[in-house]
Design a protein around this motif. Structure first.
Motif, PDB file in Angstrom:
ATOM      1  N   ARG A 102       0.890  -1.193  -0.005  1.00 56.84           N
ATOM      2  CA  ARG A 102      -0.015  -0.047  -0.016  1.00 56.84           C
ATOM      3  C   ARG A 102       0.942   1.161  -0.170  1.00 56.84           C
ATOM      4  N   PHE A 103       1.802   1.140   0.860  1.00 56.94           N
ATOM      5  CA  PHE A 103       3.006   2.292   0.843  1.00 56.94           C
ATOM      6  C   PHE A 103       3.675   2.521  -0.504  1.00 56.94           C
ATOM      7  N   ALA A 104       4.105   1.473  -0.980  1.00 57.49           N
ATOM      8  CA  ALA A 104       4.519   1.616  -2.402  1.00 57.49           C
ATOM      9  C   ALA A 104       3.961   2.101  -3.476  1.00 57.49           C
ATOM     10  N   ARG A 105       2.692   1.857  -3.444  1.00 57.28           N
ATOM     11  CA  ARG A 105       1.798   2.398  -4.551  1.00 57.28           C
ATOM     12  C   ARG A 105       1.716   3.978  -4.134  1.00 57.28           C
ATOM     13  N   MET A 106       1.376   4.271  -2.955  1.00 60.77           N
ATOM     14  CA  MET A 106       1.243   5.637  -2.584  1.00 60.77           C
ATOM     15  C   MET A 106       2.602   6.444  -2.864  1.00 60.77           C
ATOM     16  N   ASP A 107       3.467   5.760  -2.481  1.00 61.29           N
ATOM     17  CA  ASP A 107       5.004   6.401  -2.759  1.00 61.29           C
ATOM     18  C   ASP A 107       5.152   6.671  -4.144  1.00 61.29           C
ATOM     19  N   ALA A 108       4.951   5.596  -5.135  1.00 62.00           N
ATOM     20  CA  ALA A 108       5.116   5.720  -6.561  1.00 62.00           C
ATOM     21  C   ALA A 108       4.382   6.949  -7.176  1.00 62.00           C
ATOM     22  N   MET A 109       3.224   7.065  -6.539  1.00 62.90           N
ATOM     23  CA  MET A 109       2.115   8.100  -7.342  1.00 62.90           C
ATOM     24  C   MET A 109       2.761   9.370  -6.807  1.00 62.90           C
ATOM     25  N   GLY A 137       6.520  13.491   3.834  1.00 61.99           N
ATOM     26  CA  GLY A 137       7.832  13.406   4.348  1.00 61.99           C
ATOM     27  C   GLY A 137       8.161  11.901   4.306  1.00 61.99           C
ATOM     28  N   VAL A 138       7.296  11.140   4.538  1.00 60.64           N
ATOM     29  CA  VAL A 138       7.441   9.765   4.270  1.00 60.64           C
ATOM     30  C   VAL A 138       7.483   9.063   3.023  1.00 60.64           C
ATOM     31  N   SER A 139       7.023   9.954   1.901  1.00 61.46           N
ATOM     32  CA  SER A 139       7.318   9.499   0.424  1.00 61.46           C
ATOM     33  C   SER A 139       8.738   9.660   0.007  1.00 61.46           C
ATOM     34  N   GLY A 140       8.902   9.679  -1.214  1.00 59.08           N
ATOM     35  CA  GLY A 140      10.353   9.765  -1.648  1.00 59.08           C
ATOM     36  C   GLY A 140      10.284  11.160  -2.440  1.00 59.08           C
ATOM     37  N   MET A 141       9.232  11.824  -2.336  1.00 61.10           N
ATOM     38  CA  MET A 141       9.420  13.091  -3.032  1.00 61.10           C
ATOM     39  C   MET A 141      10.371  14.140  -2.677  1.00 61.10           C
TER      40      MET A 141
END
Length: 211
Positions: A102-109, A137-141
């Protein structure tokens, strides 16, 4: 990390000093010192997820439309950046480990469309600025798209709050009406962006919608 933010928000609500700073127009108008005090106090206020409309109203009351909008935008953006880095330091590894796919999908988007994602979510009439800071913050943006989306996406609500504050000071009914209209337009635009974005795919789908 979340406990610190929630505890800080509850504490700030019951400390009369910070709210007094935001309410004291004489203190805020005291030259460069007063403006620096407002930016610092409003940034702390926004960093803990407390409603920036309160600080925006105070900015309009103390400084008027243009200066008030500039100062609350600077302060609220600084508060959001603080929350962004706090989440990146304290929550990114946890989210990756515990939330998995779930986090991987959100992070990719978010990584693919960072500016548009933050802009859309800031413009929506509902939601939490604090949770959005944590999400970024928790994403990779990267920081720059986050800041750009935060400044532009938060500008309509900042302007509405400042318009209401300056309208009280000047007793101008048109400013209140304009503020309400601006809020409606920005909310509709945010909802239009939401429907066209890939973020909708992150929502749980019913069996009917899958068909």
């Amino acid at each position: 990390m979340l406990g610190f933010l929630v505890g800080g928000a509850l504490l700030l609500r019951h400390i009369p000093g910070l709210r007094h700073v935001l309410d004291s127009t004489d203190l805020l108008r005291a030259g460069l010192k007063g403006r620096a005090l407002f930016v610092a106090g409003a940034a702390v206020w926004c960093a803990f997820g407390l409603p920036r409309q309160v600080a925006g109203f105070a900015a309009g009351l103390a400084y008027g439309l243009w200066e008030g909008t500039a100062l609350i935008t600077l302060a609220s953006t600084a508060g959001c950046v603080a929350g962004f880095y706090w989440a990146r330091w304290g929550g990114r590894d946890w989210a990756r480990t515990k939330l998995g796919t779930r986090f991987a999908r959100m992070d990719a988007m978010l990584t693919k469309q960072p500016f548009l994602s933050i802009l859309t979510l800031r413009l929506l009439p509902v939601g939490s600025a604090l949770l959005l800071n944590i999400l970024g913050g928790v994403s990779g943006m990267r920081l720059l798209p986050f800041v750009g989306g935060t400044v532009l996406g938060g500008l309509p609500q900042n302007l509405v709050a400042v318009l209401l504050g300056s309208g009280v000071r000047l007793n101008a009914v048109w400013q209140t009406v304009l503020g309400g209209g601006l809020f409606l337009v920005s909310a509709l635009f945010g909802m239009w962006l939401w429907r066209r974005s890939t973020m909708v795919s992150l929502l749980p789908q019913t069996e009917e919608s899958k068909k």
